[in-house]
Design a protein around this motif. Sequence first.
Motif: not given
Lengths: 251, 435
Positions: A8-11, A45-46, A51-53
Motif C-alpha cells: 500500500q502506498a500514497k503520495i 516508482s515504488v 522518494e515522493e511515495y
Amino acid sequence: MLSIKNLQAKIGDKQILNGINLEVRPGEVHAIMGPNGSGKSTLASVLAGREEYDVTNGEVEFLGKDLLQLSPEDRAREGVFLAFQYPVEIPGVSTINFMKTALNQIRKHRGQETLDAVSFLSVMKEKMKLVEIDQSLLNRALNEGFSGGEKKRNEIFQMAMLEPKLAILDETDSGLDIDALRIVANGVNKLRSKDNATIVVTHYQRLLDYIVPDFVHVLYKGKIVKSGGKELALELEAKGYDWIKDEVAVA
Amino acid sequence: MSVIAAERNITHDVAAWITRNMQPSPAVRSLTEQATASFNRLGLPGNKTEEFRHTPIYRTLEKNFDFSLANQSGDINPAEFLIAGVDANILVFINGVFSQKHSLVISPASQITITSLAEALAANPELVTAHLGKYADHQTDAFAAWNAASWKDGVFIHVPDQAVVEKPVLIYHVSDKTKGQVITVNRNLLIVGKGSAVTVLEKFDSKGTSNCFCNVVTECTVSDNGELNFYSIQDDTASHYNLKQINQQDNSRVNTFTFTLNGDLVRNNLHLTLDGEGIESHMYGLYLLKGSTIADNHTAVDHKKPNSFSNELYKGIMDESSKGVFNGKIYVRPQAQKTNAFQANKNILLTNASAVNTKPQLEIWADDVKCSHGCTTGQLDEEALFYLQSRGIQKETARAMMLYAFAAELLQNIKQPAIADYLDKLIRGRFNKEF
C-alpha cells in the motif's frame, strides 16, 4: 525473485496502491495493465525507490532482501532496473561518462573489477548493437534534445549495459512509432534469459505483440483485480477496461 | 550629541587613509586631487544605496578594518598559487606591492610592453596620462575614487597595433595576512592596439586569518579589430572591490570570465562600453559559494552605436549560508540600432540558508534591436537526481555530477586550453568529483 505482499502506498494524502500482491520468478515476463490512474506507474516508482511515495503497508522482497529498506542506488546495484516513462534530460552530463560511472559503481558493489576506458568502450559497442543506437547519440548530454524514440532506446541501452535481474518497463511504448517500438522490443527480447525477469507496465496491448508476456495482471484502483495469460491482454484490447470496472463494481 | 560624536564614521577613516596613502606622482596630481575630492563628496555607500542594497560593504569595512593601521609587509612565497603548466608572462603583487623577483616577462617587446604601472608612469607619462582615469568613473563611484586617489601600483600593458600576443599575461595578487590586516589598492591599465590580441588573467589568493580588503580598478581600451580575453579568479579569503571598465572600438572582441570560488565579501563591477560598430562582447561568470561568502556581480554593457552584439551568462551555486547577487544592466542608446544583447543568470541554492538576489535591468532607447534576458533560481533537480541514482550511482556522486555539469558549461567558452584545464580542476575540486 520478487515477492510483493499487500503493498500500500500514497503520495501526499492520496492513497494510490491498495494492497498489491505479486510473485515474479526468474525467466518470467509479467505485464501490468490497467486504465489511467489505476496505479501502474506508482507501482513501478515504488519498486525503484522514488522518494515522493510513502509506503504505508506491506512488504517487498527481492532476492531475499527487503527492497523497501534500500536506497534507489542500492536497488539498482542489487539488480532492479526501471526504464522511465519520461527519461530525464540532464544537460552537461555525457551519456558515456554517466554510464561508465553507473556501471563501475554497480560492478564495485558486486565485487567485480571496475572497467577501464578501453574495456568499457568495447562493452558499450557490443550493447549498442542490441538496441541499434548510434554512438553519436551517446556522445551527447544525457537525453538532451533526444526524440521520444531516442530516449526510450537509450533506456534499453542502459538496461543492456547494467544487466539487471529485474527490469521494470514503465510505459516504454508511449510515444513510440511502430519502428521504434519494434527496435525497443527487440532489444528487450534479446536481453531476456532464464535468470532475469521483466515487468512490463503498459496501457495498450500493442507492445505485448512484441514482448510476449507469461502473465497479464489488470490493475484497477490500486489493486490487481484480474490475472491471466497473454490472452487476457487481447481480451482487454478488444473489450476495453469497462467490463473489468463493472466486474469490480459487482463484486 | 556625544553619542553621535563617538560613532565611527568609516568615510572619515578612509579619507584619512587616502591622505596618508596618496598617489605621489606629480604626473597624475590633478587626477589624484579630483578623485580625493570625489571620495569626500560621495562617501562610502551604505545599505540604503540602491547599488549596494544586498551587499553590506560598509558594514564589512566598519566591522573588520582599522584604517589607522599600516599594512604589514608581505613575506610569502607565491609558488603554491601559480597556475602550473602555462607558458606565460607572470606578474606578482604581494600585499599590493609589485614583486620584481617573482615576476617574469617572456613575450618579446615587439609584441607587448608589460611593466608595473608606477614604472610606466615614470617612463612614459604622456601615454599613461592619456588613458589613466579616463574610463573608470571616479565621479560617481566612491571606490573608484578611492582607487584613483591612492593606487599603490598595478600592471601596465600596452599592445601595439597588429600584434598578437601569444603568451598570456598572468597577474597574481597574493595577500599575506598572517601578521595582521591588509588593505591594498591596485590599478591596471591595458591598451590594446588595432588588430591586436592579448589574454590576461588575474588571480587572487591569500594566506593567514586576518582581514584583507583589495580595491582593484582595471581600465582597458580595445582599439579597432582588437581582441581581449580577461579572466578573473577570486579564490582567497579577502574582501574585494573589483572594477573593470572596458572600452571597445569598432569590430573589437572582448571575452571576460569572472570566477568567484571563495572570499568574504566580493563586489565585482564589470562595465563594457561598446563605442563602435560590429563589436562582439561576451561576459561569463561563475560563482561557487559556501560558508558565509557574499559575492555580488554588477555588470553593465552600454551599446552606444549600431550593429553590435553582447552576450552574458552568469551562473551560481550557493551552499551553506552564502549569498549571491547579480545585477545586469544593458543600455541601448537611441543611435544603437540593430543591437543584439542577451543576458542570462542561472542559480542553484543548495540550502535554506543560502540566498541569491538577481536583477536584470534593461534600458533600451533604440527601436530596432533584439534583446533578451532571463534568470532562473532553483534547487538541484530531484527528478534528475533520482534518475542517476536509479542507475546505481550513489546520491553524493549524482549530486556532484549534476553540480559539476551545471558549472562546467561555462568552461566550454574558454579558448585557452591550459586555463580551461586549470579551472576544470578547481571546479572538480569544489565538488569532490572523483569518477
